[in-house]
Write a protein that holds these residues in place. Structure first.
Motif, mmCIF file in Angstrom:
data_model
loop_
_atom_site.group_PDB
_atom_site.id
_atom_site.type_symbol
_atom_site.label_atom_id
_atom_site.label_comp_id
_atom_site.label_asym_id
_atom_site.label_seq_id
_atom_site.Cartn_x
_atom_site.Cartn_y
_atom_site.Cartn_z
ATOM 1 N N MET A 34 -2.138 -25.053 -36.668
ATOM 2 C CA MET A 34 -2.301 -24.206 -35.421
ATOM 3 C C MET A 34 -1.867 -22.697 -36.101
ATOM 4 O O MET A 34 -2.662 -21.699 -35.725
ATOM 5 N N VAL A 35 -0.865 -22.676 -37.064
ATOM 6 C CA VAL A 35 -0.571 -21.382 -37.619
ATOM 7 C C VAL A 35 -1.822 -20.733 -38.546
ATOM 8 O O VAL A 35 -2.508 -19.845 -38.293
ATOM 9 N N LYS A 36 -2.773 -21.807 -39.197
ATOM 10 C CA LYS A 36 -3.881 -21.543 -39.808
ATOM 11 C C LYS A 36 -4.833 -21.130 -39.009
ATOM 12 O O LYS A 36 -5.562 -20.178 -39.261
ATOM 13 N N MET A 37 -5.142 -21.791 -37.761
ATOM 14 C CA MET A 37 -6.140 -21.256 -36.859
ATOM 15 C C MET A 37 -5.908 -19.734 -36.357
ATOM 16 O O MET A 37 -6.721 -18.887 -36.330
ATOM 17 N N ARG A 38 -4.560 -19.630 -36.005
ATOM 18 C CA ARG A 38 -4.311 -18.446 -35.422
ATOM 19 C C ARG A 38 -4.431 -17.116 -36.566
ATOM 20 O O ARG A 38 -4.892 -16.165 -36.334
ATOM 21 N N VAL A 39 -4.001 -17.465 -37.815
ATOM 22 C CA VAL A 39 -4.094 -16.643 -38.877
ATOM 23 C C VAL A 39 -5.557 -16.332 -39.349
ATOM 24 O O VAL A 39 -6.002 -15.096 -39.550
ATOM 25 N N ASP A 40 -6.440 -17.440 -39.372
ATOM 26 C CA ASP A 40 -7.752 -17.318 -39.673
ATOM 27 C C ASP A 40 -8.733 -16.547 -38.731
ATOM 28 O O ASP A 40 -9.333 -15.558 -39.087
ATOM 29 N N GLN A 41 -8.089 -16.598 -37.271
ATOM 30 C CA GLN A 41 -8.502 -15.724 -36.267
ATOM 31 C C GLN A 41 -8.541 -14.160 -36.381
ATOM 32 O O GLN A 41 -9.152 -13.391 -36.251
ATOM 33 N N LEU A 42 -7.060 -14.147 -36.781
ATOM 34 C CA LEU A 42 -6.672 -12.503 -37.286
ATOM 35 C C LEU A 42 -7.523 -11.895 -38.233
ATOM 36 O O LEU A 42 -7.814 -10.823 -38.296
ATOM 37 N N LYS A 43 -7.437 -12.958 -39.559
ATOM 38 C CA LYS A 43 -8.321 -12.348 -40.654
ATOM 39 C C LYS A 43 -9.825 -12.089 -40.224
ATOM 40 O O LYS A 43 -10.004 -11.046 -40.949
ATOM 41 N N GLN A 44 -10.373 -12.778 -39.517
ATOM 42 C CA GLN A 44 -11.684 -12.858 -39.097
ATOM 43 C C GLN A 44 -11.871 -11.448 -38.216
ATOM 44 O O GLN A 44 -12.821 -10.590 -38.359
ATOM 45 N N SER A 45 -10.957 -11.269 -37.225
ATOM 46 C CA SER A 45 -11.201 -10.350 -36.342
ATOM 47 C C SER A 45 -10.736 -8.884 -36.716
ATOM 48 O O SER A 45 -11.222 -7.951 -36.493
ATOM 49 N N PHE A 46 -9.837 -8.766 -37.815
ATOM 50 C CA PHE A 46 -9.287 -7.474 -38.174
ATOM 51 C C PHE A 46 -9.287 -7.385 -39.760
ATOM 52 O O PHE A 46 -8.602 -6.431 -40.251
ATOM 53 N N GLN A 47 -10.034 -8.116 -40.268
ATOM 54 C CA GLN A 47 -10.425 -8.071 -41.728
ATOM 55 C C GLN A 47 -8.944 -7.961 -42.794
ATOM 56 O O GLN A 47 -8.501 -6.876 -43.147
ATOM 57 N N LEU A 48 -7.863 -8.723 -42.449
ATOM 58 C CA LEU A 48 -6.645 -8.921 -42.973
ATOM 59 C C LEU A 48 -6.638 -8.716 -44.547
ATOM 60 O O LEU A 48 -7.487 -9.530 -45.035
ATOM 61 N N ASP A 50 -5.134 -10.035 -48.141
ATOM 62 C CA ASP A 50 -4.252 -11.329 -48.706
ATOM 63 C C ASP A 50 -2.662 -11.160 -48.246
ATOM 64 O O ASP A 50 -2.088 -12.044 -47.744
ATOM 65 N N ALA A 51 -2.232 -9.980 -48.465
ATOM 66 C CA ALA A 51 -0.676 -9.763 -48.080
ATOM 67 C C ALA A 51 -0.449 -9.849 -46.740
ATOM 68 O O ALA A 51 0.574 -10.652 -46.415
ATOM 69 N N GLN A 52 -1.570 -9.284 -45.938
ATOM 70 C CA GLN A 52 -1.380 -9.390 -44.508
ATOM 71 C C GLN A 52 -1.344 -10.939 -44.041
ATOM 72 O O GLN A 52 -0.621 -11.270 -43.172
ATOM 73 N N VAL A 53 -2.195 -11.665 -44.710
ATOM 74 C CA VAL A 53 -2.556 -13.140 -44.292
ATOM 75 C C VAL A 53 -0.988 -13.755 -44.551
ATOM 76 O O VAL A 53 -0.439 -14.679 -43.778
ATOM 77 N N LYS A 54 -0.348 -13.599 -45.728
ATOM 78 C CA LYS A 54 0.883 -14.129 -46.150
ATOM 79 C C LYS A 54 1.924 -13.837 -44.970
ATOM 80 O O LYS A 54 2.685 -14.866 -44.444
ATOM 81 N N GLN A 55 2.087 -12.559 -44.697
ATOM 82 C CA GLN A 55 2.981 -12.092 -43.833
ATOM 83 C C GLN A 55 2.734 -12.728 -42.309
ATOM 84 O O GLN A 55 3.573 -13.212 -41.779
ATOM 85 N N ALA A 56 1.475 -12.834 -42.067
ATOM 86 C CA ALA A 56 1.152 -13.433 -40.486
ATOM 87 C C ALA A 56 1.384 -14.637 -40.639
ATOM 88 O O ALA A 56 2.017 -15.510 -39.775
ATOM 89 N N GLU A 88 6.761 -10.845 -30.848
ATOM 90 C CA GLU A 88 5.510 -10.878 -31.461
ATOM 91 C C GLU A 88 4.848 -9.747 -31.846
ATOM 92 O O GLU A 88 4.332 -9.240 -32.746
ATOM 93 N N GLU A 89 4.920 -8.975 -30.660
ATOM 94 C CA GLU A 89 4.331 -7.636 -30.620
ATOM 95 C C GLU A 89 4.929 -7.027 -31.824
ATOM 96 O O GLU A 89 4.194 -6.055 -32.680
ATOM 97 N N SER A 90 6.213 -6.559 -31.838
ATOM 98 C CA SER A 90 6.901 -5.735 -32.864
ATOM 99 C C SER A 90 6.695 -6.299 -34.211
ATOM 100 O O SER A 90 6.381 -5.598 -35.149
ATOM 101 N N GLU A 91 6.571 -7.686 -34.517
ATOM 102 C CA GLU A 91 6.296 -8.124 -35.903
ATOM 103 C C GLU A 91 4.808 -8.140 -36.125
ATOM 104 O O GLU A 91 4.743 -7.736 -37.536
ATOM 105 N N ILE A 92 3.983 -8.157 -35.087
ATOM 106 C CA ILE A 92 2.363 -8.031 -35.626
ATOM 107 C C ILE A 92 2.205 -6.619 -35.969
ATOM 108 O O ILE A 92 1.401 -6.205 -36.764
ATOM 109 N N LYS A 93 2.943 -5.637 -35.151
ATOM 110 C CA LYS A 93 2.939 -4.201 -35.555
ATOM 111 C C LYS A 93 3.194 -3.767 -37.060
ATOM 112 O O LYS A 93 2.641 -3.022 -37.648
ATOM 113 N N LYS A 94 4.384 -4.684 -37.585
ATOM 114 C CA LYS A 94 4.722 -4.354 -38.886
ATOM 115 C C LYS A 94 3.716 -4.799 -40.014
ATOM 116 O O LYS A 94 3.621 -4.316 -40.923
ATOM 117 N N ILE A 95 2.967 -5.835 -39.456
ATOM 118 C CA ILE A 95 1.858 -6.521 -40.352
ATOM 119 C C ILE A 95 0.501 -5.859 -40.378
ATOM 120 O O ILE A 95 0.045 -5.694 -41.559
#
Length: 119
Positions: A34-48, A50-56, A88-95
């Protein structure tokens, strides 16, 4: 009211992921998947990066653990989901960068309107 919609939509999405897997897609979804799916979606949508992928990944792993504890209690307290979603919103804002974060908020708000518009 917006927070209530966010909580309901988030709970629906998590419950949907659990039940979809339980109904013929190989049993309950692994939390790491589930985490991988969420992070992959973020990575694809927002071009994260590698450091952002790890944080997310770290953040969503911790968030899943917190949500699992609420579900496992047998009597989930939805106010606890609200606290998690606010965090979640405050943590995502940091990433994310400012531009990525604004796009993330827009996407989240559109999803809330689509799934939670009737609440």
């Amino acid at each position: 009211m917006k927070l209530v919609k966010l909580i309901v939509v988030s709970a629906m999405l998590m419950f949907g992921a659990f039940t979809a897997n339980a109904q013929g897609f190989g049993g309950p979804m692994d939390p790491q998947e589930m985490v991988k799916m969420r992070v992959d979606q973020l990575k694809q949508s927002f071009q994260l990066t590698d450091a952002q992928v790890k944080q997310a990944t770290d953040f969503y792993t911790k968030q899943n653990e917190e949500m699992a504890k609420i579900f496992e209690s047998g009597n989930p307290d939805f106010s606890e989901f609200g606290k998690i979603m606010e965090k979640e919103e405050s943590e995502i804002k940091k990433i994310l960068t400012d531009e990525q974060f604004q796009a993330w908020k827009k996407q989240r708000d559109e999803m809330m309107a689509q799934f939670g518009g009737g609440f």
